[in-house]
Motif scaffolding. Structure first.
Motif, mmCIF file in Angstrom:
data_model
loop_
_atom_site.group_PDB
_atom_site.id
_atom_site.type_symbol
_atom_site.label_atom_id
_atom_site.label_comp_id
_atom_site.label_asym_id
_atom_site.label_seq_id
_atom_site.Cartn_x
_atom_site.Cartn_y
_atom_site.Cartn_z
ATOM 1 N N UNK A 152 -57.250 -1.212 -34.355
ATOM 2 C CA UNK A 152 -57.678 -0.708 -35.663
ATOM 3 C C UNK A 152 -59.194 -0.507 -35.717
ATOM 4 N N UNK A 153 -59.945 -1.434 -35.117
ATOM 5 C CA UNK A 153 -61.400 -1.297 -35.061
ATOM 6 C C UNK A 153 -61.804 -0.061 -34.266
ATOM 7 N N UNK A 154 -61.126 0.163 -33.138
ATOM 8 C CA UNK A 154 -61.427 1.337 -32.322
ATOM 9 C C UNK A 154 -61.145 2.627 -33.081
ATOM 10 N N UNK A 157 -63.843 3.541 -35.502
ATOM 11 C CA UNK A 157 -65.045 4.068 -34.849
ATOM 12 C C UNK A 157 -64.828 5.474 -34.297
ATOM 13 N N UNK A 158 -63.656 5.717 -33.732
ATOM 14 C CA UNK A 158 -63.396 6.954 -32.992
ATOM 15 C C UNK A 158 -62.919 8.083 -33.897
ATOM 16 N N UNK A 159 -62.132 7.763 -34.928
ATOM 17 C CA UNK A 159 -61.506 8.801 -35.760
ATOM 18 C C UNK A 159 -62.494 9.808 -36.345
ATOM 19 N N UNK A 160 -63.665 9.388 -36.857
ATOM 20 C CA UNK A 160 -64.577 10.368 -37.462
ATOM 21 C C UNK A 160 -65.190 11.344 -36.461
ATOM 22 N N UNK A 161 -65.059 11.092 -35.171
ATOM 23 C CA UNK A 161 -65.617 11.964 -34.144
ATOM 24 C C UNK A 161 -64.569 12.967 -33.673
ATOM 25 N N UNK A 162 -64.987 13.844 -32.767
ATOM 26 C CA UNK A 162 -64.045 14.789 -32.158
ATOM 27 C C UNK A 162 -63.699 14.362 -30.737
ATOM 28 N N UNK A 163 -64.023 13.127 -30.386
ATOM 29 C CA UNK A 163 -63.767 12.645 -29.028
ATOM 30 C C UNK A 163 -62.278 12.682 -28.703
ATOM 31 N N UNK A 164 -61.960 13.091 -27.487
ATOM 32 C CA UNK A 164 -60.566 13.090 -27.036
ATOM 33 C C UNK A 164 -60.152 11.660 -26.721
ATOM 34 N N UNK A 177 -48.096 6.250 -33.594
ATOM 35 C CA UNK A 177 -48.736 5.731 -34.807
ATOM 36 C C UNK A 177 -50.253 5.779 -34.665
ATOM 37 N N UNK A 178 -50.748 5.418 -33.482
ATOM 38 C CA UNK A 178 -52.186 5.455 -33.217
ATOM 39 C C UNK A 178 -52.692 6.890 -33.365
ATOM 40 N N UNK A 179 -51.946 7.848 -32.828
ATOM 41 C CA UNK A 179 -52.339 9.254 -32.914
ATOM 42 C C UNK A 179 -52.405 9.714 -34.373
ATOM 43 N N UNK A 180 -51.387 9.350 -35.158
ATOM 44 C CA UNK A 180 -51.375 9.736 -36.577
ATOM 45 C C UNK A 180 -52.559 9.122 -37.326
ATOM 46 N N UNK A 181 -52.849 7.868 -37.042
ATOM 47 C CA UNK A 181 -53.976 7.205 -37.710
ATOM 48 C C UNK A 181 -55.293 7.880 -37.343
ATOM 49 N N UNK A 182 -55.464 8.215 -36.075
ATOM 50 C CA UNK A 182 -56.689 8.894 -35.645
ATOM 51 C C UNK A 182 -56.871 10.208 -36.403
ATOM 52 N N UNK A 183 -55.775 10.939 -36.585
ATOM 53 C CA UNK A 183 -55.853 12.216 -37.307
ATOM 54 C C UNK A 183 -56.129 11.991 -38.795
ATOM 55 N N UNK A 184 -55.387 11.075 -39.408
ATOM 56 C CA UNK A 184 -55.505 10.890 -40.849
ATOM 57 C C UNK A 184 -56.856 10.331 -41.274
ATOM 58 N N UNK A 185 -57.523 9.614 -40.376
ATOM 59 C CA UNK A 185 -58.834 9.058 -40.701
ATOM 60 C C UNK A 185 -59.972 9.948 -40.211
#
Length: 387
Positions: A152-154, A157-164, A177-185
């Motif tokens: 969740x911490x990662x 940090x990562x979601x607001x960026x465009x990093x792959x 679920x991790x992928x969806x969270x990265x997109x939604x945040x």
């Protein structure tokens, strides 16, 4: 009822604005502030759906009010009121987040249209926030273990960026679920999230699926068709089980990542795309690289950030939380009361070897709810968990 605040130091103009709004609709509740300082204090104390704010005022001008209000309650739309000499400043306030501006003396139709548009936009934003919360619950990551906390911490940090991001882990751990969270945040959350299961698409069709094709590219290509990368433009594409992708498709994905453009099968025309790429696999890609089954250059393009989702056996303390979560969800889906699990039943489930991970646990919980007693007991687990 829409609550509107009018901040204007000239009492005559303030009275006119309040009168116009009050006469326009019974659903407008209008409050007044005679200067910027009073306006900010009122905004701190109460919630508003809209603020009309003069630009030139003593003590605190409209620009300062707008900047201060955006820090306190950024969701409130502002309509700035400008005199003839304030026009440039009024335009600049829109860069600071104002919804629009109106000139003095206010034109009745322009004023009311702007007010309605601002209130409509605020309502739409509020509805979108509610919808996003509902969507997020479908992809909730349950657990308070250290392993889940780290993920969740990662993501934060990562979601607001465009990093792959390359997400690894066994089947059933919750990589999607991790992928969806990265997109939604992410800032792309309002744009499409397109999921592609690379393992479920035949190798001869994967390129067409990802990049589209033109009419006549192959026997069944009877018309032009856009691919998943085009569908995900401005948003996120999630390449699940990317370890199963053919080498030829890997080469095309690599080009898309390098050049931000793709070409449809059967065409040499380039199409620019702006897509964030997330990928997941249950395979050891480094081993796949050694065996010549996966491109090393693509691996390094995808694995800017690596997130490893732990197996359920490595976070057994989350099992009681997961059981409770699945029990509530299943009861809601079936329209029945939630069943409790006895402590002994939960302890027994915590000790099992969960080779199918969270997905397997969900299936077992559903089976126990259907076949078990009013409270799922240790005996029910022994009879129906089939471990």
């Amino acid at each position: 009822m829409s609550k509107i605040l009018v901040i204007e130091d000239e009492s005559a103009i303030r009275r006119v604005l309040v009168k116009i709004l009050a006469e326009e609709s019974d659903s407008y509740h209008v409050l007044e502030a005679e200067d910027g300082l009073q306006g900010i204090e009122t905004i701190k104390k109460e919630d508003f759906d809209l603020v009309l704010c003069d630009i030139k005022m003593p003590k605190m001008d409209g620009v300062e009010v707008l900047e201060a209000a955006k820090k306190i309650k950024p969701e409130i739309p502002f309509i700035m009121i400008s005199g003839h000499g304030d026009l440039d400043t009024a335009v600049n306030t829109m860069r600071l987040g104002a919804f629009d501006y109106i000139s003095k003396p206010p034109d009745l139709n322009r004023l009311l249209t702007t007010v309605r548009n601002a209130l409509d936009k605020k309502e739409l934003v509020a509805e979108n926030k509610i919808l996003k919360k509902k969507v997020s619950k479908n992809y909730e990551m349950i657990g308070d273990s250290e392993e889940i906390g780290t993920i969740k911490e990662m993501i934060e940090k990562v979601a607001p960026t465009d990093a792959r991001v390359l997400i690894t882990g066994s089947n059933g751990t919750g990589k999607e679920l991790v992928a969806h969270w990265l997109h939604q945040k992410s800032p792309r959350s309002a744009a499409p999230f397109v999921e592609v299961n690379c393992a479920a698409i035949p190798s001869e069709l994967i390129e067409s699926e990802l990049f589209g094709h033109v009419k006549g590219a192959f026997t069944s290509a009877v018309k032009d068709r856009a691919g998943k990368f085009e569908a995900a433009n401005q948003g996120t594409i999630f390449l699940d089980e990317i370890g199963d992708m053919s080498l030829s498709a890997q080469a095309k994905v690599l080009r898309a990542l390098q050049e931000n453009k793709i070409s449809r099968v059967g065409s040499d025309k380039d199409i620019k795309v702006d897509v964030r790429v997330l990928a997941a696999t249950n395979k050891d890609l480094k081993k796949e690289i050694e065996e010549g089954k996966f491109r090393e250059d693509l691996y390094h393009r995808l694995a800017v950030i690596l997130i490893k989702v732990p197996a359920l056996n490595d976070r057994r303390n989350d099992i009681p939380l997961l059981i409770d979560h699945f029990s509530k969800k299943i009861a809601s889906e079936q329209g029945t009361a939630q069943k409790a699990f006895s402590k002994k039943a939960i302890d027994l489930l915590k000790g099992y070897d969960w080779t199918g991970n969270v997905r397997e646990l969900r299936n077992v919980v559903e089976r126990l709810i259907i076949l078990g007693g009013k409270e799922v007991s240790e005996e029910d687990v022994k009879l129906f968990a089939s471990k």
